[in-house]
Design a protein around this motif. Structure first.
Motif, PDB file in Angstrom:
ATOM      1  N   SER A 103      -6.641  -7.287  -5.559  1.00 47.80           N
ATOM      2  CA  SER A 103      -5.795  -6.935  -4.423  1.00 47.80           C
ATOM      3  C   SER A 103      -6.653  -6.615  -3.198  1.00 47.80           C
ATOM      4  O   SER A 103      -6.636  -5.507  -2.683  1.00 47.80           O
ATOM      5  CB  SER A 103      -4.930  -5.739  -4.821  1.00 47.80           C
ATOM      6  OG  SER A 103      -4.081  -5.354  -3.783  1.00 47.80           O
ATOM      7  N   GLY A 109      -2.132  -7.968  -2.282  1.00 43.74           N
ATOM      8  CA  GLY A 109      -1.675  -6.644  -2.704  1.00 43.74           C
ATOM      9  C   GLY A 109      -0.168  -6.604  -2.870  1.00 43.74           C
ATOM     10  O   GLY A 109       0.350  -6.045  -3.854  1.00 43.74           O
ATOM     11  N   CYS A 112       0.679  -8.512  -6.041  1.00 41.06           N
ATOM     12  CA  CYS A 112       0.358  -7.734  -7.250  1.00 41.06           C
ATOM     13  C   CYS A 112       1.401  -6.649  -7.497  1.00 41.06           C
ATOM     14  O   CYS A 112       1.815  -6.424  -8.637  1.00 41.06           O
ATOM     15  CB  CYS A 112      -1.048  -7.132  -7.137  1.00 41.06           C
ATOM     16  SG  CYS A 112      -2.382  -8.354  -7.279  1.00 41.06           S
ATOM     17  N   GLU A 113       1.849  -5.988  -6.450  1.00 48.78           N
ATOM     18  CA  GLU A 113       2.869  -4.947  -6.599  1.00 48.78           C
ATOM     19  C   GLU A 113       4.233  -5.523  -6.946  1.00 48.78           C
ATOM     20  O   GLU A 113       5.030  -4.873  -7.630  1.00 48.78           O
ATOM     21  CB  GLU A 113       2.975  -4.118  -5.320  1.00 48.78           C
ATOM     22  CG  GLU A 113       1.821  -3.180  -5.102  1.00 48.78           C
ATOM     23  CD  GLU A 113       2.014  -2.308  -3.871  1.00 48.78           C
ATOM     24  OE1 GLU A 113       2.980  -2.514  -3.093  1.00 48.78           O
ATOM     25  OE2 GLU A 113       1.191  -1.406  -3.681  1.00 48.78           O
ATOM     26  N   GLY A 116       5.225  -5.341 -10.614  1.00 46.80           N
ATOM     27  CA  GLY A 116       5.627  -4.018 -11.077  1.00 46.80           C
ATOM     28  C   GLY A 116       6.961  -3.566 -10.530  1.00 46.80           C
ATOM     29  O   GLY A 116       7.638  -2.744 -11.141  1.00 46.80           O
ATOM     30  N   LEU A 117       7.345  -4.112  -9.380  1.00 46.26           N
ATOM     31  CA  LEU A 117       8.618  -3.749  -8.767  1.00 46.26           C
ATOM     32  C   LEU A 117       9.762  -4.663  -9.207  1.00 46.26           C
ATOM     33  O   LEU A 117      10.914  -4.439  -8.852  1.00 46.26           O
ATOM     34  CB  LEU A 117       8.486  -3.789  -7.232  1.00 46.26           C
ATOM     35  CG  LEU A 117       7.535  -2.752  -6.639  1.00 46.26           C
ATOM     36  CD1 LEU A 117       7.302  -3.040  -5.149  1.00 46.26           C
ATOM     37  CD2 LEU A 117       8.079  -1.341  -6.841  1.00 46.26           C
TER      38      LEU A 117
END
Length: 185
Positions: A103, A109, A112-113, A116-117
């Motif tokens: 990231s 970045g 990558c997030e 998870g979201l």
């Protein structure tokens, strides 16, 4: 009376992540298609990707500033949170960094997030066959698929072919995302 849509009529928000590929200057095709399909759109560019697009034209078309760098703590967020993300065009570099969780730019970045979201994400790779032959590329696509990322059908072009722009289907990002979003509704 406000021109902004009310809570009941809020349009879904699409992030378009743009990488440094020769066809990036045609990103307006995806932006226009998304807007016609009732999306609001914001663009996030890799630092190198900024040099491949007409930033003023993209910002005028979307009504939002292009994001490329991290914002300082306490600065307002210039884009609403995304309902979905389309990475188009996606380069060899971005695909491999994203799959590895590196990231090092705002764009990667965000990607990558997004995993998870639980944000639906589609990627339209655009690279040549010499890059695609590298073993890391197939491993990265496998990892992204395992993360639920939807991957476009573009076949890598010849290194000498001038970029395969005529075969790149910008609208495929929306074709991939629409069924996923419909299932969530």
């Amino acid at each position: 009376m406000s021109d902004q849509p009310g809570p009941q009529t809020k349009k879904p928000f699409l992030y378009v992540v743009v990488c440094a590929a020769g066809i990036a200057g045609d990103v307006h095709e995806l932006i226009t298609a998304a807007q016609r399909a009732n999306w609001d759109v914001g663009v996030v560019a890799t630092p190198q990707g900024l040099g491949f697009i007409d930033a003023a034209a993209v910002e005028a078309r979307t009504g939002y500033p292009i994001r490329s760098a991290w914002r300082a703590p306490g600065d307002p967020r210039p884009l609403p949170p995304p309902d979905a993300i389309a990475v188009a065009p996606a380069t060899f570099n971005t695909i491999n960094k994203w799959a590895a969780g590196i990231s090092d730019t705002l764009a990667v970045g965000i990607l990558c997030e997004a995993y998870g979201l639980g944000i639906p994400t589609a990627v339209l790779p655009h690279l040549n066959s010499a890059q695609a032959a590298h073993p890391a590329y197939r491993l990265s696509l496998d990892r992204l698929r395992g993360m639920g990322v939807m991957i476009g059908s573009y076949e890598p072009h010849s290194p000498e072919a001038g970029g395969g722009a005529g075969r790149f289907r910008w609208e495929e990002a929306l074709e991939l995302l629409t069924p996923r979003l419909s299932a969530q509704a």
